[in-house]
Write a protein that holds these residues in place. Sequence first.
Motif, PDB file in Angstrom:
ATOM      1  N   ASN A   1     -43.898   1.852  23.606  1.00 58.57           N
ATOM      2  CA  ASN A   1     -42.792   2.716  23.179  1.00 58.57           C
ATOM      3  C   ASN A   1     -42.194   3.510  24.326  1.00 58.57           C
ATOM      4  O   ASN A   1     -41.052   3.962  24.231  1.00 58.57           O
ATOM      5  N   ALA A   2     -42.936   3.668  25.400  1.00 57.94           N
ATOM      6  CA  ALA A   2     -42.391   4.338  26.581  1.00 57.94           C
ATOM      7  C   ALA A   2     -41.374   3.457  27.297  1.00 57.94           C
ATOM      8  O   ALA A   2     -40.476   3.959  27.978  1.00 57.94           O
ATOM      9  N   LYS A   3     -41.526   2.144  27.119  1.00 63.34           N
ATOM     10  CA  LYS A   3     -40.616   1.198  27.774  1.00 63.34           C
ATOM     11  C   LYS A   3     -39.634   0.574  26.793  1.00 63.34           C
ATOM     12  O   LYS A   3     -38.857  -0.310  27.173  1.00 63.34           O
ATOM     13  N   ASN A   4     -39.689   0.998  25.527  1.00 63.98           N
ATOM     14  CA  ASN A   4     -38.804   0.438  24.503  1.00 63.98           C
ATOM     15  C   ASN A   4     -38.882  -1.087  24.473  1.00 63.98           C
ATOM     16  O   ASN A   4     -37.846  -1.772  24.373  1.00 63.98           O
ATOM     17  N   THR A   5     -40.083  -1.591  24.531  1.00 73.19           N
ATOM     18  CA  THR A   5     -40.275  -3.036  24.618  1.00 73.19           C
ATOM     19  C   THR A   5     -41.389  -3.474  23.676  1.00 73.19           C
ATOM     20  O   THR A   5     -42.420  -2.794  23.570  1.00 73.19           O
ATOM     21  N   VAL A   6     -41.148  -4.596  23.026  1.00 73.55           N
ATOM     22  CA  VAL A   6     -42.172  -5.229  22.196  1.00 73.55           C
ATOM     23  C   VAL A   6     -42.481  -6.591  22.804  1.00 73.55           C
ATOM     24  O   VAL A   6     -41.592  -7.258  23.351  1.00 73.55           O
ATOM     25  N   TYR A   7     -43.755  -6.975  22.706  1.00 76.48           N
ATOM     26  CA  TYR A   7     -44.214  -8.205  23.332  1.00 76.48           C
ATOM     27  C   TYR A   7     -44.822  -9.140  22.286  1.00 76.48           C
ATOM     28  O   TYR A   7     -45.321  -8.699  21.250  1.00 76.48           O
ATOM     29  N   LEU A   8     -44.805 -10.412  22.607  1.00 82.02           N
ATOM     30  CA  LEU A   8     -45.501 -11.397  21.791  1.00 82.02           C
ATOM     31  C   LEU A   8     -46.287 -12.303  22.733  1.00 82.02           C
ATOM     32  O   LEU A   8     -45.695 -13.117  23.450  1.00 82.02           O
ATOM     33  N   GLN A   9     -47.593 -12.119  22.738  1.00 81.33           N
ATOM     34  CA  GLN A   9     -48.475 -12.979  23.519  1.00 81.33           C
ATOM     35  C   GLN A   9     -48.840 -14.179  22.654  1.00 81.33           C
ATOM     36  O   GLN A   9     -49.386 -14.013  21.561  1.00 81.33           O
ATOM     37  N   MET A  10     -48.540 -15.353  23.157  1.00 79.86           N
ATOM     38  CA  MET A  10     -48.772 -16.581  22.405  1.00 79.86           C
ATOM     39  C   MET A  10     -49.764 -17.443  23.160  1.00 79.86           C
ATOM     40  O   MET A  10     -49.484 -17.889  24.276  1.00 79.86           O
ATOM     41  N   ASN A  11     -50.899 -17.655  22.554  1.00 76.20           N
ATOM     42  CA  ASN A  11     -51.953 -18.472  23.149  1.00 76.20           C
ATOM     43  C   ASN A  11     -52.196 -19.717  22.303  1.00 76.20           C
ATOM     44  O   ASN A  11     -51.779 -19.787  21.141  1.00 76.20           O
ATOM     45  N   SER A  12     -52.879 -20.668  22.877  1.00 71.23           N
ATOM     46  CA  SER A  12     -53.223 -21.914  22.168  1.00 71.23           C
ATOM     47  C   SER A  12     -51.994 -22.516  21.494  1.00 71.23           C
ATOM     48  O   SER A  12     -52.026 -22.885  20.323  1.00 71.23           O
TER      49      SER A  12
END
Length: 123
Positions: A74-85
């Motif tokens: 929330n400090a960077k206004n960014t959401v991530y999606l880590q996708m494995n396998s």
Amino acid sequence: QVQLVESGGGLVQAGGSLRLSCAVSGLAFGSYPMGWFRQAPGKEREFVVVTSGSGSTTYYADSVKGRFTISRDNAKNTVYLQMNSLKPEDTAVYYCAADPDGSYKDAGSYEYWGQGTQVTVSS
């Protein structure tokens, strides 16, 4: 003006990993649930995962549970999606979305959308 900008897509072999990012501007980021959806050619847009404004609550589609992880800074206004396998069936354009007004699984509930980033998984 609200903007959502995804990045991080690409071509990867089955079993590999990718990390998508979605940078958000123009809204009070930490106040909004954020979701990821995907759309494969010829198919409807599909719910992948959603996270609450604080990031403390998440819901995953069964198809990605245990392989994908959503997080947000929330400090960077960014959401991530880590996708494995990753699997070939994960191939799609991935979209981030903000501010669901209703069912978090329903794409029609979200007011703001990014432009999408292509993920291609080769077999």
